[in-house]
Design an enzyme around this catalytic site. Structure first.
Site, PDB file in Angstrom:
ATOM      1  CG  ASP A  81       1.012   7.388  -0.528  1.00  0.00           C
ATOM      2  OD1 ASP A  81       0.122   6.578  -0.860  1.00  0.00           O
ATOM      3  OD2 ASP A  81       1.873   7.120   0.306  1.00  0.00           O
ATOM      4  CD  GLU A  96       2.030  -0.961  -4.094  1.00  0.00           C
ATOM      5  OE1 GLU A  96       2.041  -0.207  -3.122  1.00  0.00           O
ATOM      6  OE2 GLU A  96       2.941  -0.971  -4.951  1.00  0.00           O
TER       7      GLU A  96
END
Length: 609
Positions: A358, A549
């Site tokens: 996503d 991340e």
């Protein structure tokens, strides 16, 4: 060496932290040379960005005692040391009396009260959570009935966004621990947990890895699926189903510490998840072709997204309905404006979020119609893992819900999927697997890291593997590792998406390394692993230990300007746990390198000003 912590910290930051970020990086303009003075008259000379950052971390983490050897650690030893002693602990959570308020906190959705949902059928958990929350009037415990959850119930739950309870261990008298990804993500995530667990197992963090596996089984039992994350607004969707591969890897490593009835309990949960979630033709199975899709049972805008996140889409519909974008978002969410085309867009968007990707151009506005290569590779791995677990530990068959499951039966399921994958997903002309759109009855010829996942699953022949590596890996491998996709064409309009080129993510690296190794592509595996690991190590050396991340793998940089930002890049003194699956990828990637490659990475410490 004993030091005055406050004085040393203040002096170090005043001299070396010139941008006042509470970190020491290559962007700072200090002299890059600091003298530590001990309380007994001894001194320690520290030079260079990397070693000064180590010093800052050690002073901050210490209690007035400084170990010079820790300051002088080379990068590979240093990151391993910090993970074992600090990062995994920092990322760990437990919904117990001392931490309940902290675990309930949620940056993504706020409310006047802190809501904790506990399955009504979990009497022990209910009793425990009611007891520990009794002293907190701001906490409301809400009993959750068994799934499936009606639309009306989900609408009521949406008014009170909260945390979903995880497993309470009555014998131990405490809830089981789990590891969160990091940063704004203060809950346990589905597919993140598998990759995090691989890192935990590499560090032999048995209790944490076991706790997360059992918490996942708890979710499947009481919430109907392995959740996107244990928040109430994720009750309608799962994530890529790595519970069974997790179970297989964990049990095979720790079988000597676990009774066989423990495996039997979890194997039953794995079969339930497979049958009830992923083989359900109403949600996740294209029954006519025998392949699976991602799907979310909710409707409308995903409630974890921030207001304005969908402005690019909503402004198109706002013009159609004669309102402004903000009013379109409000009125559509309230049901005052109805639009079937926008409904369909959000069906696909929600399905894309279940995929974990996503968001990505690959799945935008098509996901719910798509039999994805990555999902069907995982499903094949589930089928072969269950077959192998039954063959190795229940050779006479495994009885569950009145059915005797055999290794042969699960191998037949895997073979049927393999046949369907070959028919619908393999492209002979291009020498690769592609996603298949059932609505258009055509493949989506999109170069993506996910096309390589059949290597990890063992889903292709040797000849196919060779063609797949030749056709896909070269288009994806960049200076900093494997990009999520090949470059996106200029004709595709819309916001830059974080699961597109030029961004790279840990799960793709880990799965593709394993796949390359499985089929004997050792040189390609080491090249890909080194590209990713050197980029992270360079970031840790130059930016105070930073482990974020995601990365721009083309530029080899953590500095990204893309949706959702980059979690883990902002911290004081020492990284707040790094980022879960990036931590794991670093541990696993280092283990795949040659000694010469490791030496080159350690040399970065002394080549940085």
């Amino acid at each position: 060496m004993h030091i005055n912590k406050a004085e040393t910290l203040a002096a170090l930051l005043a001299q070396e932290d010139t941008d006042r970020s509470n970190t020491i990086t290559i962007d700072d303009q200090g002299p890059k040379h600091f003298t530590v003075k001990g309380e007994n008259g001894e001194t320690l000379e520290v030079k260079g960005t990397y070693y000064l950052a180590n010093l800052l971390q050690e002073v901050w983490l210490g209690n007035g005692r400084l170990n010079p050897e820790n300051v002088q650690m080379k990068p590979l030893e240093r990151v391993d040391y910090l993970m074992n002693t600090h990062y995994w602990h920092t990322l760990s959570r437990r919904i117990d009396a001392g931490n309940i308020l902290a675990t309930l906190a949620d940056e993504k959705r706020s409310s006047n009260k802190a809501y904790l949902y506990v399955p009504a059928a979990d009497s022990d958990g209910l009793e425990y959570y009611r007891r520990i929350s009794a002293d907190y009037p701001q906490i409301e415990i809400i009993e959750l009935p068994a799934p499936p959850f009606s639309d009306g119930l989900l609408a009521e739950i949406d008014k009170k966004p909260g945390l979903l309870a995880l497993k309470y261990d009555k014998t131990a008298g405490t809830p089981l621990p789990y590891v969160v990804p990091g940063g704004r993500f203060n809950e346990m995530y589905g597919w993140d947990s598998y990759f995090i667990a691989l890192g935990l197992m590499a560090h032999n963090q048995y209790d944490l890895a076991k706790g997360m596996l059992e918490n996942t089984a708890y979710q499947i039992k009481y919430y109907g699926k392995m959740l996107n994350a244990n928040r109430s607004y994720y009750l309608t969707r799962s994530q890529p189903p790595f519970y069974t591969p997790y179970l297989s890897a964990f049990y095979r490593r720790y079988a000597g510490r676990l009774p066989q009835n423990w495996l039997a309990e979890h194997l039953a949960v794995a079969i339930d998840e497979y049958q009830n979630v992923w083989m359900n033709p109403q949600t996740h199975l294209f029954a006519d072709i025998g392949l699976n899709r991602y799907f979310d049972e909710g409707c409308g805008r995903p409630k974890e997204t921030e207001p304005g996140h969908f402005n690019f889409i909503l402004q198109q519909y706002a013009a159609k309905h004669g309102v402004g974008t903000a009013e379109m978002e409000r009125a559509y969410g309230a049901g005052e404006i109805q639009d079937a085309d926008l409904d369909r867009y959000f069906i696909h968007d929600r399905a894309m979020r279940e995929s974990g990707h996503d968001t990505t151009t690959r799945l935008d506005d098509v996901c719910a119609d798509t039999a994805c290569v990555d999902l069907n590779a995982i499903m094949y791995r589930i089928e072969t893992d269950i077959a192998a677990l039954i063959a190795d530990y229940f050779p006479q068959g495994f009885d569950h819900n009145g059915t005797r499951h055999t290794a042969e039966g699960w191998r037949a399921k895997a073979q049927a999927r393999c046949d369907a994958v070959q028919q619908y997903l393999w492209n002979e002309a291009d020498g690769t697997f592609y996603d298949y759109n059932v609505a258009t009855k055509a493949q989506n010829r999109f170069v993506s890291a996910t096309n390589l996942l059949p290597l990890w699953a063992g889903l292709c022949s040797r000849e196919q593997a060779e063609r797949l590596v030749k056709s896909q890996l070269g288009a994806l491998l960049c200076a900093g590792g494997i990009a999520s996709t090949a470059p996106i064409g200029a004709e595709i309009r819309g916001p830059e998406r974080q699961w597109d080129y030029p961004y790279g993510w840990a799960p793709h690296q880990i799965l593709i390394w394993e796949g390359l190794e499985r089929y004997g592509f050792e040189r390609e595996m080491r090249e890909a692993a080194y590209a990713w690991v050197q980029m992270i190590i360079r970031a840790t050396v130059e930016y105070n230990g930073l482990i974020p991340e995601k990365f721009n793998v083309v530029e080899g940089s953590h500095k990204t300007d893309v949706e959702y930002g980059n979690v883990g890049t902002v911290f004081d003194y020492v990284p707040a746990g790094g980022f879960g699956w990036t931590n794991a990828s670093l541990v696993l990637g280092i283990a795949k390198l040659t000694e010469a490659q490791k030496a080159a990475l350690n040399a970065l410490a002394d080549s940085t000003p």
